[in-house]
Structures are given as structure tokens and as C-alpha cells.
Design an enzyme around this catalytic site. Structure first.
Site, short mmCIF file in Angstrom:
data_model
loop_
_atom_site.label_atom_id
_atom_site.label_comp_id
_atom_site.label_asym_id
_atom_site.label_seq_id
_atom_site.Cartn_x
_atom_site.Cartn_y
_atom_site.Cartn_z
N LYS A 1 62.73 37.76 38.93
CA LYS A 1 61.31 37.86 38.58
C LYS A 1 61.02 39.32 38.23
CE LYS A 1 57.35 35.44 40.43
NZ LYS A 1 56.68 35.08 41.69
C1 E4P Z 1 53.81 33.43 41.21
O1 E4P Z 1 55.00 33.22 41.06
C2 E4P Z 1 53.21 34.14 42.33
O2 E4P Z 1 54.14 34.17 43.39
C3 E4P Z 1 52.00 33.47 42.90
O3 E4P Z 1 51.72 32.24 42.28
C4 E4P Z 1 50.83 34.36 43.09
O4 E4P Z 1 49.79 33.64 43.66
P1 E4P Z 1 48.53 34.32 44.37
O5 E4P Z 1 47.59 34.75 43.30
O6 E4P Z 1 47.95 33.22 45.21
O7 E4P Z 1 49.05 35.46 45.18
#
Ligand code: E4P
Length: 218
Positions: A84
Site C-alpha cells: 500500500k
Molecule cells: C483503506 O484501505 C483504509 O485502511 C481505510 O478504509 C480507511 O478508513 P477510515 O477512513 O475509516 O480510517
């Protein structure tokens, strides 16, 4: 539509995995920090639980060299590791570099269709637009998903759209109606998807009426 779970909590991952509808895992530094446990311990447990499903692990550097170095360490942990990478100029270079070497990537922190376009041009395996965080600042998160869907369909990009930052079941429904490839969903929301008050009322009634059926086989 694929269902990923958005968590680093091994208990939640195991529960979702038992449902046999889980297609992958996404984590981020915040989710890992929430576990309060050592990084490698958490990651090794996750990879052992789902050795055949994509697991997104995020780099923590912001410069190209640092991201590549970390990505190479993470990629060695398993064939199913997806790196990522944040949406920045260095992140785009990193995605291109890793994809050319056969390492899968998930470009994260995408909040606009033009960011998504760049990530797809760089060849990201997955792109993660964050719908909930856009809704939080009074912008329409799902509108972004529609726009990205159109761009993918216009040009035949191969990146898969992961709807991220999901807060509630309506996000999942809208993602499915738009035709997003994947939703990465917190465990709480996966459980909410199964709920309907009429199901509860109907089940209660069936169980009550069953009591009066004579000569039951079970
Ligand atoms: C995406 O891969 C992120 O880990 C995640 O969806 C972020 O979500 P949040 O806005 O609830 O922190």
C-alpha cells in the site's frame, strides 16, 4: 463484488474468514497501531490466517527510496502481500517501480478522480478511494466512485477499485450498484449487512409457531 475486511485485528479477520465470503484484507498504520501489538507479530498472524488472499500492508516512508526499501521487506513476507503506497509523486514512482518488478500495489489516500487516473496510469493493481472521509467534510464520497468507474470503463484500465473508508451498509450498497470491484469493510459493517428488523420479527414468530406443531421430527 469482492469483500475485503479493513482491519488488523486477528479476531475480526478470523470471524470474517469463517463466513467464507472474505476475499482479502486491508490494513494501514492506524489499524496496526490500534492492535497495540508488535508489527511483525500482527502481520505474521494475518498472513497465516489468509495465505491465499491479498493482504495490503502500507509503507511508512514518504520518499521513493524509503518506500521501495520497505516494500521489498514487506513483499518478502508472502506471495499474497500487496504494498500500500500513498498517493504522492514519490508514491506514483514507487508504484510504477514495484509493478514493473511483479510486486502488487494498492495506491491509497485517493480523494479525487484525477488522483485515481494517475494511480491507474502508474499501473497500480488496486486503487483505494476513501468515501467516508470525503462524506466527513461534506463532499460526496460515492460520487467519486462513480467518476472513477466511468474512467476505468472509458479506457479499460486494469486497476481494481477498492471502495475504502466505508462507514455503514449504504456505502456497500452504493458501491455494488455503481459496480466497484471491491469494498473493504470494517467487521462491524459486515455484521450490519446481515441485519433487518423484519428478519428478527419473522424468526421470532416462526420459532413461536413451531412450538405448536405436533409430532415434530426434530
Ligand atoms: C483503506 O484501505 C483504509 O485502511 C481505510 O478504509 C480507511 O478508513 P477510515 O477512513 O475509516 O480510517
Amino acid at each position: 463484488m469482492k469483500f475485503f475486511i479493513d482491519t488488523a485485528d486477528i479476531g475480526e479477520i478470523r470471524q470474517a474468514n469463517q463466513l467464507k465470503i472474505l476475499d482479502g484484507i486491508t490494513t494501514n498504520p492506524t489499524l496496526i497501531a490500534k492492535t497495540g501489538r508488535p508489527f511483525m507479530e500482527v502481520v505474521e498472524e494475518i498472513l497465516a490466517e489468509v495465505p491465499d488472499k491479498p493482504v495490503s500492508l502500507e509503507v511508512a516512508s514518504t520518499d521513493f527510496e524509503g518506500m521501495v526499501k520497505e516494500a521489498e521487506i514487506l513483499a518478502k513476507l508472502g506471495d499474497n502481500v500487496v504494498i500500500k503506497v500513498p498517493m504522492t509523486i514519490d508514491g506514483l514512482k514507487t508504484v510504477k517501480y514495484l509493478e514493473e518488478r511483479g510486486i502488487k500495489t494498492n495506491m491509497t489516500l485517493i480523494f479525487s478522480p484525477t488522483q485515481a487516473l494517475l494511480a491507474m496510469k502508474a499501473g497500480a493493481t488496486y486503487i483505494s478511494p476513501f468515501v467516508g472521509r470525503l462524506d466527513d467534510i461534506s463532499q460526496n464520497g460515492m460520487e467519486l466512485i462513480s467518476q472513477i468507474r466511468t474512467i476505468v470503463d472509458n479506457y479499460g484500465f486494469t486497476s481494481e477499485i477498492i471502495v475504502a473508508s466505508i462507514r455503514h451498509p449504504m456505502h456497500v450498497l452504493e458501491a455494488a450498484l455503481i459496480g466497484a470491484d471491491i469494498a473493504t469493510i470494517p467487521y462491524k459493517v459486515i455484521a450490519q449487512l446481515s441485519k433487518h428488523p423484519l428478519t428478527d420479527i419473522g424468526l421470532e414468530r416462526f420459532l413461536k409457531d413451531w412450538q405448536s406443531v405436533p409430532e415434530k421430527p426434530f
